[in-house]
Motif scaffolding. Sequence first.
Motif, PDB file in Angstrom:
ATOM      1  N   ASP A   1      30.978  38.777  39.635  1.00  0.00           N
ATOM      2  CA  ASP A   1      31.895  38.112  40.551  1.00  0.00           C
ATOM      3  C   ASP A   1      31.577  38.594  41.964  1.00  0.00           C
ATOM      4  O   ASP A   1      31.379  39.782  42.204  1.00  0.00           O
ATOM      5  N   THR A   2      31.501  37.688  42.915  1.00  0.00           N
ATOM      6  CA  THR A   2      31.104  38.044  44.283  1.00  0.00           C
ATOM      7  C   THR A   2      32.291  38.227  45.218  1.00  0.00           C
ATOM      8  O   THR A   2      32.111  38.559  46.385  1.00  0.00           O
ATOM      9  N   ASN A   3      33.524  38.025  44.734  1.00  0.00           N
ATOM     10  CA  ASN A   3      34.688  38.249  45.578  1.00  0.00           C
ATOM     11  C   ASN A   3      34.876  39.739  45.845  1.00  0.00           C
ATOM     12  O   ASN A   3      34.651  40.564  44.972  1.00  0.00           O
ATOM     13  N   THR A   4      35.297  40.090  47.047  1.00  0.00           N
ATOM     14  CA  THR A   4      35.617  41.473  47.362  1.00  0.00           C
ATOM     15  C   THR A   4      36.977  41.792  46.752  1.00  0.00           C
ATOM     16  O   THR A   4      37.965  41.123  47.048  1.00  0.00           O
ATOM     17  N   PRO A   5      37.037  42.809  45.859  1.00  0.00           N
ATOM     18  CA  PRO A   5      38.312  43.078  45.198  1.00  0.00           C
ATOM     19  C   PRO A   5      39.326  43.725  46.133  1.00  0.00           C
ATOM     20  O   PRO A   5      38.979  44.470  47.041  1.00  0.00           O
ATOM     21  N   THR A   6      40.597  43.427  45.876  1.00  0.00           N
ATOM     22  CA  THR A   6      41.701  44.114  46.521  1.00  0.00           C
ATOM     23  C   THR A   6      41.987  45.348  45.693  1.00  0.00           C
ATOM     24  O   THR A   6      42.037  45.274  44.465  1.00  0.00           O
ATOM     25  N   VAL A   7      42.168  46.499  46.325  1.00  0.00           N
ATOM     26  CA  VAL A   7      42.440  47.736  45.603  1.00  0.00           C
ATOM     27  C   VAL A   7      43.859  48.192  45.917  1.00  0.00           C
ATOM     28  O   VAL A   7      44.232  48.351  47.073  1.00  0.00           O
TER      29      VAL A   7
ATOM     30  N   LYS B   1      42.028  47.236  40.735  1.00  0.00           N
ATOM     31  CA  LYS B   1      41.265  46.290  41.546  1.00  0.00           C
ATOM     32  C   LYS B   1      41.613  44.903  41.044  1.00  0.00           C
ATOM     33  O   LYS B   1      41.838  44.713  39.851  1.00  0.00           O
ATOM     34  N   SER B   2      41.650  43.926  41.936  1.00  0.00           N
ATOM     35  CA  SER B   2      41.876  42.557  41.487  1.00  0.00           C
ATOM     36  C   SER B   2      41.155  41.592  42.412  1.00  0.00           C
ATOM     37  O   SER B   2      40.906  41.894  43.578  1.00  0.00           O
ATOM     38  N   VAL B   3      40.790  40.442  41.856  1.00  0.00           N
ATOM     39  CA  VAL B   3      40.148  39.383  42.625  1.00  0.00           C
ATOM     40  C   VAL B   3      40.819  38.067  42.271  1.00  0.00           C
ATOM     41  O   VAL B   3      41.285  37.872  41.148  1.00  0.00           O
ATOM     42  N   PRO B   4      40.867  37.136  43.236  1.00  0.00           N
ATOM     43  CA  PRO B   4      41.433  35.821  42.926  1.00  0.00           C
ATOM     44  C   PRO B   4      40.483  35.022  42.039  1.00  0.00           C
ATOM     45  O   PRO B   4      39.270  35.174  42.120  1.00  0.00           O
ATOM     46  N   VAL B   5      41.040  34.206  41.188  1.00  0.00           N
ATOM     47  CA  VAL B   5      40.259  33.289  40.366  1.00  0.00           C
ATOM     48  C   VAL B   5      40.454  31.904  40.976  1.00  0.00           C
ATOM     49  O   VAL B   5      41.528  31.333  40.902  1.00  0.00           O
ATOM     50  N   THR B   6      39.403  31.402  41.602  1.00  0.00           N
ATOM     51  CA  THR B   6      39.522  30.126  42.307  1.00  0.00           C
ATOM     52  C   THR B   6      38.815  28.998  41.585  1.00  0.00           C
ATOM     53  O   THR B   6      38.990  27.840  41.936  1.00  0.00           O
ATOM     54  N   THR B   7      38.030  29.315  40.569  1.00  0.00           N
ATOM     55  CA  THR B   7      37.320  28.276  39.827  1.00  0.00           C
ATOM     56  C   THR B   7      38.261  27.609  38.840  1.00  0.00           C
ATOM     57  O   THR B   7      39.236  28.194  38.394  1.00  0.00           O
ATOM     58  N   THR B   8      37.964  26.377  38.498  1.00  0.00           N
ATOM     59  CA  THR B   8      38.797  25.656  37.542  1.00  0.00           C
ATOM     60  C   THR B   8      38.081  25.582  36.203  1.00  0.00           C
ATOM     61  O   THR B   8      36.894  25.842  36.103  1.00  0.00           O
ATOM     62  N   GLY B   9      38.799  25.216  35.191  1.00  0.00           N
ATOM     63  CA  GLY B   9      38.217  25.095  33.859  1.00  0.00           C
ATOM     64  C   GLY B   9      38.272  26.420  33.121  1.00  0.00           C
ATOM     65  O   GLY B   9      38.746  27.429  33.624  1.00  0.00           O
TER      66      GLY B   9
END
Length: 180
Positions: free
Chosen positions: A152-158, A163-171
């Motif tokens: 995953d290329t999103n910069t995680p929030t700590v 740590k967490s990252v948004p999931v913006t993809t669908t499906g």
Amino acid sequence: MSVQFTTKPNVGNSFYIAKDRIFVMTGLWDEGESAGVDTDDAFHTYRIEVDGTATGSPFRVYYDGALALRGTSFSDSVAHGPTPKVQWGDGTKYEGGVSEWEYVAHNASATPGVWLTIRHDPPDARVAWSTAAYGFILQESTNLLPSTWQDDTNTPTVVGHEKSVPVTTTGHRFFRLRQP
């Protein structure tokens, strides 16, 4: 719908959520403990804690923080298959049900002390994982083939040990953690 976990080849169990009832299995077609609880009037938190990977290892299911069910892992190649995993969704081959998830937690990680969750934080969904003592990297795939996993290329929030990252993809997407 179900949450199925395989802790090592052919060993694991399944947790099912039906209309106002939850249950676990004792074998491929054998229902184990069950509890009558609300499952469709509001979102609820289900937590599965697994103690070990061997046949007979105990696990517990919590419903909104309260212990609701107990079970043990069993061996069956049809029920679990050869690959350790955690999967959830319809629970049948017909894909006819609908399940809405807000939060799921488990400790069925191959590395103790590391967890991975998917949660719905309106209006976004996020994938979160623990960071305590481990430097894991989130990976994502549209299927479970080994060649399809991508970092995953999103910069995680700590926040604290999370740590967490948004999931913006669908499906449909699969997520896992890998060590760097």
